[in-house]
Design an enzyme around this catalytic site. Structure first.
Site, PDB file in Angstrom:
ATOM      1  CB  CYS A   1       8.156  51.893  52.178  1.00 53.55           C
ATOM      2  SG  CYS A   1       6.528  52.669  52.319  1.00 53.55           S
TER       3      CYS A   1
ATOM      4  CG  HIS B   1      10.014  52.378  55.640  1.00 54.26           C
ATOM      5  ND1 HIS B   1       9.664  53.641  55.193  1.00 54.26           N
ATOM      6  CD2 HIS B   1       8.849  51.685  55.778  1.00 54.26           C
ATOM      7  CE1 HIS B   1       8.350  53.693  55.069  1.00 54.26           C
ATOM      8  NE2 HIS B   1       7.837  52.531  55.413  1.00 54.26           N
TER       9      HIS B   1
ATOM     10  CG  ASN C   1       5.346  55.243  56.177  1.00 58.52           C
ATOM     11  OD1 ASN C   1       6.093  55.572  55.272  1.00 58.52           O
ATOM     12  ND2 ASN C   1       4.879  54.009  56.310  1.00 58.52           N
TER      13      ASN C   1
END
Length: 324
Positions: A113, A251, A281
């Protein structure tokens, strides 16, 4: 050394909208539970015929249009992903072909990520020395590697891609970049099978080792314990103080966690930008998707300082300071 800037941004998310109730059914959780734990309300999942490269190419086309350049002007394409089309070749090779960018060198970066920031750091170094244009894409298709019964992970993730075109001369200036890896914590986030240590053989498949796994509590502890100090160090290295930052693009891991972290960072004059309520996400795609949405909404003014903050498997953390 050439000064490098972001010339354009783009994003792509699949058409299929997946609700909390739909994704939570097999995991025995409902919409209220997911919203309370994550602030996520829905996410997008790719169609069966779509792969990561398809999402990446669509985002890349949008970024090229935003930058006002064509694919044949690219010298480098980097795809940040932890869900490649195949273990080999690099997903970026497929993207190069789909875009018709035959003159561009193409390779992947896997920092999970944090991948978009790591890729940005790689490309910034290349362009600062050689000039030209680069396309940096964060793209992930997590819906293919999630265990439907694991409520700790299946409710979090969506599919998508975000992209930036980098070059010299004009655009948002990349002022400072920093990347960190904490390899001793590599077991906190992983897909155990499918590599040289554990092939994805029938025994691994029967045990469910092909699925994404995460120690959620330990990951949250890492973020809350490490991120404030790393951000403080990063801003000091960049020669700015927290009050100079006007925008925070993190993020998009978990909205509840991000609220806590944002308070700890004490960026008192900054707005935090979120896209997770609608997209979940999206892994390495989450920062460029969120940046693109904010840019197209007119959130940034000339001279604004934007802090990009990635964190994820590895464990890894990456930061970039952009002057709009």
């Amino acid at each position: 050394m050439t000064e490098v800037g972001i010339l354009g941004t783009g994003a792509y998310v699949p058409d299929r909208v997946v609700s909390n109730d739909e994704v939570g059914a097999a995991a025995a959780v409902d919409d209220a539970w997911v919203v309370r734990k994550t602030a996520i309300r829905e996410r997008r999942w790719a169609a069966p015929e779509q792969a990561t490269s398809d999402l990446a190419a669509a985002a890349g086309r949008a970024a090229l249009e935003s930058a006002g350049i064509t694919a044949d002007q690219l010298s480098v394409i980097v795809v940040a992903t932890s869900t490649p089309d195949r273990p080999q070749p690099p997903t970026a090779a497929y993207v190069q072909h789909l875009l018709g960018a035959s003159g561009a060198a193409a390779f992947d970066v896997n920092a999970v990520c944090s991948g978009e920031v790591f890729a940005l750091a790689s490309v910034e170094g290349i362009l600062a020395r050689s000039g030209g244009h680069a396309l940096v894409i964060g793209a992930d298709l997590y819906s293919r590697i999630l265990n439907p019964a694991d409520r700790r992970t299946v409710v979090l993730f969506g599919d998508g891609a975000g992209a930036m075109v980098l070059g010299s001369g004009r655009g948002a200036r990349v002022r400072h970049i920093s990347a960190h890896t904490f390899g001793e914590l590599s077991g906190l986030i992983e897909v155990p099978a499918g590599g040289s240590r554990m092939p994805c053989d029938p025994a691994a498949l029967e045990a469910g080792r092909q699925y994404f796994t995460m120690d959620g509590r330990a990951v949250r502890a890492f973020v809350e314990d490490q991120l404030p100090g790393l951000v403080k160090q990063f801003l000091h290295e960049a020669g700015v103080v927290p009050d100079d930052v006007r925008h925070f693009v993190p993020h998009q891991a978990n909205g509840v966690m991000l609220d806590t972290v944002f308070e700890q960072l004490a960026l008192s004059r900054a707005a935090m930008h979120l896209s997770l309520t609608r997209y979940g996400n999206t892994g390495a795609a989450s920062i460029p998707i969120t940046l693109d949405e904010a840019a197209r909404a007119g959130a940034f003014r000339r001279g604004d300082l934007i802090l990009l903050a990635g964190f994820g498997g590895g464990m890894s953390a990456g930061f970039a300071l952009v002057e709009w």
